[in-house]
Design a protein around this motif. Structure first.
Motif, PDB file in Angstrom:
ATOM      1  N   ASP A   1       2.678  62.742 -23.862  1.00  0.00           N
ATOM      2  CA  ASP A   1       3.278  61.427 -24.090  1.00  0.00           C
ATOM      3  C   ASP A   1       2.621  60.356 -23.216  1.00  0.00           C
ATOM      4  OD1 ASP A   1       6.461  63.047 -24.302  1.00  0.00           O
ATOM      5  OD2 ASP A   1       5.278  62.253 -25.976  1.00  0.00           O
ATOM      6  N   THR A   2       1.750  60.774 -22.326  1.00  0.00           N
ATOM      7  CA  THR A   2       1.062  59.819 -21.460  1.00  0.00           C
ATOM      8  C   THR A   2       0.240  58.845 -22.291  1.00  0.00           C
ATOM      9  OG1 THR A   2       0.949  61.351 -19.604  1.00  0.00           O
ATOM     10  CG2 THR A   2      -0.694  59.592 -19.660  1.00  0.00           C
ATOM     11  N   ALA A   3       0.495  57.560 -22.092  1.00  0.00           N
ATOM     12  CA  ALA A   3      -0.175  56.523 -22.880  1.00  0.00           C
ATOM     13  C   ALA A   3       0.282  55.155 -22.387  1.00  0.00           C
ATOM     14  CB  ALA A   3       0.165  56.659 -24.363  1.00  0.00           C
ATOM     15  N   ILE A   4      -0.373  54.136 -22.898  1.00  0.00           N
ATOM     16  CA  ILE A   4       0.135  52.775 -22.762  1.00  0.00           C
ATOM     17  C   ILE A   4       1.039  52.511 -23.956  1.00  0.00           C
ATOM     18  CG2 ILE A   4      -0.438  50.324 -22.729  1.00  0.00           C
ATOM     19  CD1 ILE A   4      -3.076  51.087 -21.376  1.00  0.00           C
ATOM     20  N   TYR A   5       2.264  52.111 -23.666  1.00  0.00           N
ATOM     21  CA  TYR A   5       3.254  51.853 -24.714  1.00  0.00           C
ATOM     22  C   TYR A   5       3.402  50.346 -24.890  1.00  0.00           C
ATOM     23  CZ  TYR A   5       4.660  56.724 -24.803  1.00  0.00           C
ATOM     24  OH  TYR A   5       4.677  58.091 -24.963  1.00  0.00           O
ATOM     25  N   ALA A   6       3.335  49.915 -26.134  1.00  0.00           N
ATOM     26  CA  ALA A   6       3.452  48.493 -26.438  1.00  0.00           C
ATOM     27  C   ALA A   6       4.486  48.268 -27.533  1.00  0.00           C
ATOM     28  CB  ALA A   6       2.105  47.929 -26.873  1.00  0.00           C
ATOM     29  N   CYS A   7       5.229  47.205 -27.391  1.00  0.00           N
ATOM     30  CA  CYS A   7       6.142  46.826 -28.461  1.00  0.00           C
ATOM     31  C   CYS A   7       5.478  45.761 -29.333  1.00  0.00           C
ATOM     32  CB  CYS A   7       7.466  46.312 -27.912  1.00  0.00           C
ATOM     33  SG  CYS A   7       7.364  44.794 -26.955  1.00  0.00           S
ATOM     34  N   ALA A   8       5.964  45.646 -30.548  1.00  0.00           N
ATOM     35  CA  ALA A   8       5.377  44.703 -31.483  1.00  0.00           C
ATOM     36  C   ALA A   8       6.453  44.182 -32.422  1.00  0.00           C
ATOM     37  CB  ALA A   8       4.256  45.375 -32.278  1.00  0.00           C
ATOM     38  N   ALA A   9       6.290  42.946 -32.841  1.00  0.00           N
ATOM     39  CA  ALA A   9       7.229  42.309 -33.755  1.00  0.00           C
ATOM     40  C   ALA A   9       6.631  42.281 -35.157  1.00  0.00           C
ATOM     41  CB  ALA A   9       7.537  40.900 -33.289  1.00  0.00           C
ATOM     42  N   GLY A  10       7.375  42.813 -36.091  1.00  0.00           N
ATOM     43  CA  GLY A  10       6.867  42.876 -37.454  1.00  0.00           C
ATOM     44  C   GLY A  10       6.881  41.548 -38.170  1.00  0.00           C
ATOM     45  N   PHE A  11       5.968  41.376 -39.101  1.00  0.00           N
ATOM     46  CA  PHE A  11       6.009  40.213 -39.980  1.00  0.00           C
ATOM     47  C   PHE A  11       7.346  40.221 -40.711  1.00  0.00           C
ATOM     48  CE2 PHE A  11       1.984  38.192 -39.671  1.00  0.00           C
ATOM     49  CZ  PHE A  11       1.064  39.166 -39.347  1.00  0.00           C
ATOM     50  N   PRO A  12       7.863  39.046 -41.036  1.00  0.00           N
ATOM     51  CA  PRO A  12       9.150  38.988 -41.734  1.00  0.00           C
ATOM     52  C   PRO A  12       9.167  39.852 -42.988  1.00  0.00           C
ATOM     53  CG  PRO A  12       8.493  36.808 -41.023  1.00  0.00           C
ATOM     54  CD  PRO A  12       7.328  37.708 -40.725  1.00  0.00           C
ATOM     55  N   GLY A  13      10.249  40.608 -43.136  1.00  0.00           N
ATOM     56  CA  GLY A  13      10.415  41.422 -44.322  1.00  0.00           C
ATOM     57  C   GLY A  13       9.781  42.791 -44.253  1.00  0.00           C
ATOM     58  N   THR A  14       9.157  43.125 -43.121  1.00  0.00           N
ATOM     59  CA  THR A  14       8.512  44.429 -43.024  1.00  0.00           C
ATOM     60  C   THR A  14       9.360  45.404 -42.215  1.00  0.00           C
ATOM     61  OG1 THR A  14       7.274  43.850 -41.017  1.00  0.00           O
ATOM     62  CG2 THR A  14       6.224  43.366 -43.133  1.00  0.00           C
TER      63      THR A  14
ATOM     64  N   GLU B   1       3.095  41.280 -36.167  1.00  0.00           N
ATOM     65  CA  GLU B   1       2.580  39.930 -35.946  1.00  0.00           C
ATOM     66  C   GLU B   1       2.294  39.655 -34.469  1.00  0.00           C
ATOM     67  OE1 GLU B   1       5.366  37.094 -37.415  1.00  0.00           O
ATOM     68  OE2 GLU B   1       4.005  35.394 -37.219  1.00  0.00           O
ATOM     69  N   TYR B   2       3.165  40.080 -33.612  1.00  0.00           N
ATOM     70  CA  TYR B   2       3.017  39.814 -32.176  1.00  0.00           C
ATOM     71  C   TYR B   2       3.094  41.133 -31.412  1.00  0.00           C
ATOM     72  CZ  TYR B   2       3.963  34.954 -33.370  1.00  0.00           C
ATOM     73  OH  TYR B   2       3.911  33.695 -33.919  1.00  0.00           O
ATOM     74  N   TRP B   3       2.347  41.170 -30.312  1.00  0.00           N
ATOM     75  CA  TRP B   3       2.270  42.372 -29.495  1.00  0.00           C
ATOM     76  C   TRP B   3       2.486  42.052 -28.033  1.00  0.00           C
ATOM     77  CZ3 TRP B   3       1.133  47.338 -31.355  1.00  0.00           C
ATOM     78  CH2 TRP B   3       0.843  47.399 -32.722  1.00  0.00           C
ATOM     79  N   GLY B   4       3.135  42.977 -27.337  1.00  0.00           N
ATOM     80  CA  GLY B   4       3.217  42.878 -25.896  1.00  0.00           C
ATOM     81  C   GLY B   4       1.947  43.413 -25.249  1.00  0.00           C
ATOM     82  N   GLN B   5       1.875  43.264 -23.953  1.00  0.00           N
ATOM     83  CA  GLN B   5       0.659  43.679 -23.248  1.00  0.00           C
ATOM     84  C   GLN B   5       0.640  45.172 -22.978  1.00  0.00           C
ATOM     85  OE1 GLN B   5       3.297  42.504 -21.771  1.00  0.00           O
ATOM     86  NE2 GLN B   5       3.599  43.862 -20.009  1.00  0.00           N
ATOM     87  N   GLY B   6       1.782  45.809 -23.068  1.00  0.00           N
ATOM     88  CA  GLY B   6       1.858  47.250 -22.857  1.00  0.00           C
ATOM     89  C   GLY B   6       2.279  47.619 -21.448  1.00  0.00           C
ATOM     90  N   THR B   7       2.832  48.812 -21.335  1.00  0.00           N
ATOM     91  CA  THR B   7       3.225  49.352 -20.041  1.00  0.00           C
ATOM     92  C   THR B   7       2.792  50.821 -19.984  1.00  0.00           C
ATOM     93  OG1 THR B   7       5.087  49.633 -18.498  1.00  0.00           O
ATOM     94  CG2 THR B   7       5.560  50.002 -20.825  1.00  0.00           C
ATOM     95  N   GLN B   8       2.290  51.221 -18.837  1.00  0.00           N
ATOM     96  CA  GLN B   8       1.744  52.569 -18.693  1.00  0.00           C
ATOM     97  C   GLN B   8       2.851  53.576 -18.450  1.00  0.00           C
ATOM     98  OE1 GLN B   8      -1.682  53.714 -18.712  1.00  0.00           O
ATOM     99  NE2 GLN B   8      -0.630  55.704 -18.753  1.00  0.00           N
ATOM    100  N   VAL B   9       2.796  54.651 -19.193  1.00  0.00           N
ATOM    101  CA  VAL B   9       3.677  55.798 -18.980  1.00  0.00           C
ATOM    102  C   VAL B   9       2.786  57.005 -18.685  1.00  0.00           C
ATOM    103  CG1 VAL B   9       5.300  57.398 -20.058  1.00  0.00           C
ATOM    104  CG2 VAL B   9       5.532  54.920 -20.423  1.00  0.00           C
ATOM    105  N   THR B  10       3.019  57.625 -17.559  1.00  0.00           N
ATOM    106  CA  THR B  10       2.247  58.802 -17.172  1.00  0.00           C
ATOM    107  C   THR B  10       3.202  59.952 -16.906  1.00  0.00           C
ATOM    108  OG1 THR B  10       0.551  57.412 -16.156  1.00  0.00           O
ATOM    109  CG2 THR B  10       0.556  59.742 -15.573  1.00  0.00           C
ATOM    110  N   VAL B  11       2.979  61.058 -17.590  1.00  0.00           N
ATOM    111  CA  VAL B  11       3.826  62.233 -17.443  1.00  0.00           C
ATOM    112  C   VAL B  11       2.993  63.338 -16.812  1.00  0.00           C
ATOM    113  CG1 VAL B  11       5.343  63.858 -18.596  1.00  0.00           C
ATOM    114  CG2 VAL B  11       5.079  61.541 -19.511  1.00  0.00           C
TER     115      VAL B  11
END
Length: 122
Positions: A88-101, A110-120
């Motif tokens: 599961d180790t990775a950079i995790y990013a959230c994203a906002a979908g285009f309307p209706g998706t 449509e929009y993305w965060g910069q990400g946060t590192q998760v290391t297991v």
């Protein structure tokens, strides 16, 4: 200005838990997704939640271990990760979908965060 800011990443031992947050500002969004990217690998879909929170879909690799939720009053989406594995180790990013998706595909976001590192660690 639209912004998505993740927090909550860190280093955890295998079997442990983390909760990631994604705070959105600038506007409200309908579907919100989580993706991750490990070193040397392609970006991978993790899960998506609808605007109301009534529909949630997970990748098979995390189903039963990860939980997505949202607090629309705070314009924040969460990713609770339990029983974490070294893979599961990775950079995790959230994203906002285009309307209706409501999508597993990165290009539908449509929009993305910069990400946060998760290391297991094992």
């Amino acid at each position: 200005q639209v912004q998505l800011v993740e927090s909550g990443g860190g280093l955890v031992q295998a079997g442990g838990s983390l909760r990631l947050s994604c705070a959105a500002s600038g506007r409200t969004f309908s579907s919100m997704g989580w993706f991750r990217q490990a070193p040397g690998k392609e970006r991978e879909f993790v899960g998506v939640i609808s605007g109301s929170g009534s529909s949630i879909y997970y990748a098979n690799s995390v189903k039963g271990r990860f939980t997505i939720s949202r607090d629309n009053a705070k314009n924040t989406v969460y990713l609770r990760m339990n029983s974490l594995k070294p893979e599961d180790t990775a950079i995790y990013a959230c994203a906002a979908g285009f309307p209706g998706t409501f999508s597993t595909v990165a290009s539908d976001y449509e929009y993305w965060g910069q990400g946060t590192q998760v290391t297991v660690s094992s």
